[in-house]
Design a protein around this motif. Sequence first.
Motif, PDB file in Angstrom:
ATOM      1  N   LEU A 487       0.831  -1.209   0.000  1.00 40.27           N
ATOM      2  CA  LEU A 487       0.000   0.000   0.000  1.00 40.27           C
ATOM      3  C   LEU A 487       0.867   1.260   0.000  1.00 40.27           C
ATOM      4  N   ALA A 488       1.940   1.216   0.799  1.00 38.80           N
ATOM      5  CA  ALA A 488       2.821   2.380   0.874  1.00 38.80           C
ATOM      6  C   ALA A 488       3.458   2.655  -0.485  1.00 38.80           C
ATOM      7  N   VAL A 489       3.882   1.568  -1.169  1.00 43.56           N
ATOM      8  CA  VAL A 489       4.469   1.739  -2.511  1.00 43.56           C
ATOM      9  C   VAL A 489       3.438   2.324  -3.473  1.00 43.56           C
ATOM     10  N   TYR A 490       2.217   1.760  -3.451  1.00 44.50           N
ATOM     11  CA  TYR A 490       1.169   2.254  -4.338  1.00 44.50           C
ATOM     12  C   TYR A 490       0.814   3.703  -4.011  1.00 44.50           C
ATOM     13  N   THR A 491       0.797   4.039  -2.718  1.00 46.67           N
ATOM     14  CA  THR A 491       0.493   5.416  -2.321  1.00 46.67           C
ATOM     15  C   THR A 491       1.563   6.367  -2.840  1.00 46.67           C
ATOM     16  N   THR A 492       2.828   5.944  -2.703  1.00 48.17           N
ATOM     17  CA  THR A 492       3.928   6.774  -3.213  1.00 48.17           C
ATOM     18  C   THR A 492       3.803   6.966  -4.720  1.00 48.17           C
ATOM     19  N   GLN A 493       3.512   5.893  -5.441  1.00 50.81           N
ATOM     20  CA  GLN A 493       3.341   5.994  -6.889  1.00 50.81           C
ATOM     21  C   GLN A 493       2.183   6.931  -7.234  1.00 50.81           C
ATOM     22  N   ALA A 494       1.086   6.796  -6.488  1.00 55.59           N
ATOM     23  CA  ALA A 494      -0.073   7.647  -6.761  1.00 55.59           C
ATOM     24  C   ALA A 494       0.256   9.117  -6.492  1.00 55.59           C
ATOM     25  N   ARG A 495       1.006   9.376  -5.410  1.00 54.62           N
ATOM     26  CA  ARG A 495       1.343  10.775  -5.096  1.00 54.62           C
ATOM     27  C   ARG A 495       2.280  11.351  -6.158  1.00 54.62           C
ATOM     28  N   PHE A 496       3.240  10.556  -6.627  1.00 53.64           N
ATOM     29  CA  PHE A 496       4.103  11.020  -7.710  1.00 53.64           C
ATOM     30  C   PHE A 496       3.280  11.319  -8.965  1.00 53.64           C
ATOM     31  N   ALA A 497       2.316  10.441  -9.239  1.00 55.74           N
ATOM     32  CA  ALA A 497       1.477  10.645 -10.414  1.00 55.74           C
ATOM     33  C   ALA A 497       0.649  11.907 -10.280  1.00 55.74           C
ATOM     34  N   VAL A 498       0.103  12.150  -9.077  1.00 54.16           N
ATOM     35  CA  VAL A 498      -0.658  13.389  -8.850  1.00 54.16           C
ATOM     36  C   VAL A 498       0.245  14.601  -9.039  1.00 54.16           C
ATOM     37  N   ALA A 499       1.478  14.493  -8.500  1.00 54.40           N
ATOM     38  CA  ALA A 499       2.430  15.599  -8.682  1.00 54.40           C
ATOM     39  C   ALA A 499       2.707  15.835 -10.160  1.00 54.40           C
ATOM     40  N   GLN A 500       2.822  14.781 -10.911  1.00 52.58           N
ATOM     41  CA  GLN A 500       3.068  14.905 -12.351  1.00 52.58           C
ATOM     42  C   GLN A 500       1.897  15.600 -13.052  1.00 52.58           C
ATOM     43  N   LEU A 501       0.673  15.184 -12.652  1.00 50.08           N
ATOM     44  CA  LEU A 501      -0.499  15.788 -13.288  1.00 50.08           C
ATOM     45  C   LEU A 501      -0.597  17.275 -12.956  1.00 50.08           C
ATOM     46  N   TYR A 502      -0.316  17.618 -11.695  1.00 54.42           N
ATOM     47  CA  TYR A 502      -0.316  19.047 -11.350  1.00 54.42           C
ATOM     48  C   TYR A 502       0.793  19.781 -12.100  1.00 54.42           C
ATOM     49  N   ASP A 503       1.927  19.120 -12.252  1.00 52.10           N
ATOM     50  CA  ASP A 503       3.057  19.739 -12.937  1.00 52.10           C
ATOM     51  C   ASP A 503       2.715  20.011 -14.398  1.00 52.10           C
ATOM     52  N   ARG A 504       1.992  19.031 -15.002  1.00 54.11           N
ATOM     53  CA  ARG A 504       1.597  19.220 -16.391  1.00 54.11           C
ATOM     54  C   ARG A 504       0.599  20.372 -16.544  1.00 54.11           C
ATOM     55  N   THR A 506       0.636  23.015 -14.865  1.00 56.33           N
ATOM     56  CA  THR A 506       1.325  24.293 -14.610  1.00 56.33           C
ATOM     57  C   THR A 506       2.095  24.712 -15.865  1.00 56.33           C
ATOM     58  N   PRO A 507       1.960  25.954 -16.308  1.00 56.05           N
ATOM     59  CA  PRO A 507       2.720  26.413 -17.492  1.00 56.05           C
ATOM     60  C   PRO A 507       4.217  26.216 -17.274  1.00 56.05           C
ATOM     61  N   GLY A 508       4.867  25.607 -18.281  1.00 61.47           N
ATOM     62  CA  GLY A 508       6.313  25.357 -18.181  1.00 61.47           C
ATOM     63  C   GLY A 508       6.639  24.301 -17.167  1.00 61.47           C
ATOM     64  N   GLY A 509       5.683  23.401 -16.925  1.00 58.11           N
ATOM     65  CA  GLY A 509       5.866  22.408 -15.862  1.00 58.11           C
ATOM     66  C   GLY A 509       6.598  21.174 -16.299  1.00 58.11           C
ATOM     67  N   SER A 510       7.078  21.112 -17.547  1.00 58.93           N
ATOM     68  CA  SER A 510       7.796  19.920 -18.004  1.00 58.93           C
ATOM     69  C   SER A 510       9.212  19.955 -17.478  1.00 58.93           C
ATOM     70  N   THR A 511       9.401  19.462 -16.308  1.00 60.52           N
ATOM     71  CA  THR A 511      10.695  19.528 -15.625  1.00 60.52           C
ATOM     72  C   THR A 511      11.248  18.134 -15.428  1.00 60.52           C
ATOM     73  N   ALA A 512      12.458  18.090 -14.933  1.00 60.42           N
ATOM     74  CA  ALA A 512      13.073  16.784 -14.638  1.00 60.42           C
ATOM     75  C   ALA A 512      12.291  16.058 -13.551  1.00 60.42           C
ATOM     76  N   ALA A 513      11.728  16.835 -12.619  1.00 61.85           N
ATOM     77  CA  ALA A 513      10.938  16.214 -11.561  1.00 61.85           C
ATOM     78  C   ALA A 513       9.702  15.548 -12.129  1.00 61.85           C
ATOM     79  N   SER A 514       9.072  16.184 -13.140  1.00 58.73           N
ATOM     80  CA  SER A 514       7.876  15.580 -13.730  1.00 58.73           C
ATOM     81  C   SER A 514       8.221  14.312 -14.474  1.00 58.73           C
TER      82      SER A 514
END
Length: 523
Positions: A487-504, A506-514
């Motif tokens: 569950l912790a792994v899946y939660t981490t993956q989901a949070r990274f994915a949410v961060a990616q979606l928010y990053d996308r 955001t204007p100019g959000g295509s970063t190394a973090a995304s």
Amino acid sequence: RAWFFLAKIRYQRGYLDQAQDAIARIENHLPPELREERALLQANILMARGDYAGAAGALEAVDAKTPGARYARYNLGIALIKSGDTARGTTVLDELGRSSAENEEYRSLRDRANVALGFAALTENRAKDARTYLERVRLKSLHANKALLGFGWAAASLKDPKLALVPWIELAQRDVSDSAALEARIAVPYAYAELGAYGQSLDRYQDAIATFDRESTSLDESIKAIRTGTLVEALIERNPGDEMGWFWNIRDLPEMPHANHLTQVLAQHEFQEAFKNYRDLRFLAKNLDDWREKLTVFQDMLDNRKKAYAERLPQIRQQRSEIDLAALRKRRDAVAAEIATGERDADGHAFADAKQTELLQRLADVQAALKNGGDDAELAPLRERARLAAGALTWQLAQDFPARVWDAKKDLTAIDAQIEQAQRLDAELAQAQRDEPARFERFGKRIAALTPLLDVMIPRVAALSKEQQGVVQDIAVAALTQQKERLAVYTTQARFAVAQLYDRATPGGSTAASKDADHAAKP
């Protein structure tokens, strides 16, 4: 047969080396119905020990016409694949996966073969083949969840996320206690993101995170309940039985918070066997407690027997002393001599009864009186009557003689039996006076010897029971902890994915973090 069942028990309990030793001792004298099972058991032991090539060799020898041939073919396919012979293993499993099945048992085995084929194909990046295999699995099968998950990943590998959504959405609606259904909760938003439906993907990811958090909290509650002993005691209560041994199985799930977590835990072979050991120890503890109570009862019985013996012995001795066997034997011998003399002389008078004896005496007295009367003519009729009476009585005694001899001998035999019984009772009394105290002493020593043994064994078994309960609880906790980690792994993956979606978003959000988040978002 003894070595076969020992091997089976040891394999069930996870003692693989001892199981292999036992099965190696079996000679060629098993009945036909156990020969096939022996080959399957041998293969299972070898597979459990990691010798897949050896297991494949043992399974290839199983006759295809035997009742367990399908299980042998399934295990053969798995053994071949794990030993590196993927092509042959796939062929064997594919034949089983396409075969007809006349009952639910064989249909479930066929589904299992297709699931194994599908995931083996996914491992080798053969997505099309994996999809073909997994499409054969029934939606209501015990293996449907894994099949739906694998089918979705096969579609995703073929760059068809829309097709992947079909099984994943169905799977995501199922019980999250199943690991495949849990993984589907983040696989669905992943597919939406691949389709460009970022809003739906974000909603699904957030729902998944909330579900994972709730499930993690529920798992913590279940783990707490397990550690307090609630699970073990509830299982004992819901699955009563006085028997012990490896034939016993868990039949009813206990009523616990989030009982759905327990299904997969209780199905584990390791948990089942550990719990059987715990039940056996409880059985032994109860048996030892019962014996301790019995020893107390036995000691009371022994004390009562000693007391009764001490009280009754003087009375019996007094009763026996009142019977003079020597005098009885002397009187018996005299009677026997009289009977023998009377029978030899054919003397009916010797066997006259009391009435006849009295008549004989009266006649003798009358005849003596008449004789003393002299030659008086008036006494002649009386003498004649006395003579006739004596003759009639003599004739009657002669007529009764044979029967009287028979009755006398029969009575003598009865007297002999009674004297013999009295002698036997005397001998038994003498023997009892020698044996009973010795028996009391032997019983007393046995009770005295068992008591300290029980005093040692009862706390030892109690300690082992407590230790084994800890083992059972640790196995269950480990399984649920593993699920929490997943569950912790899946939660981490989901949070990274949410961060990616928010990053996308955001204007100019295509970063190394995304980019890192995009890589981490794929389950």
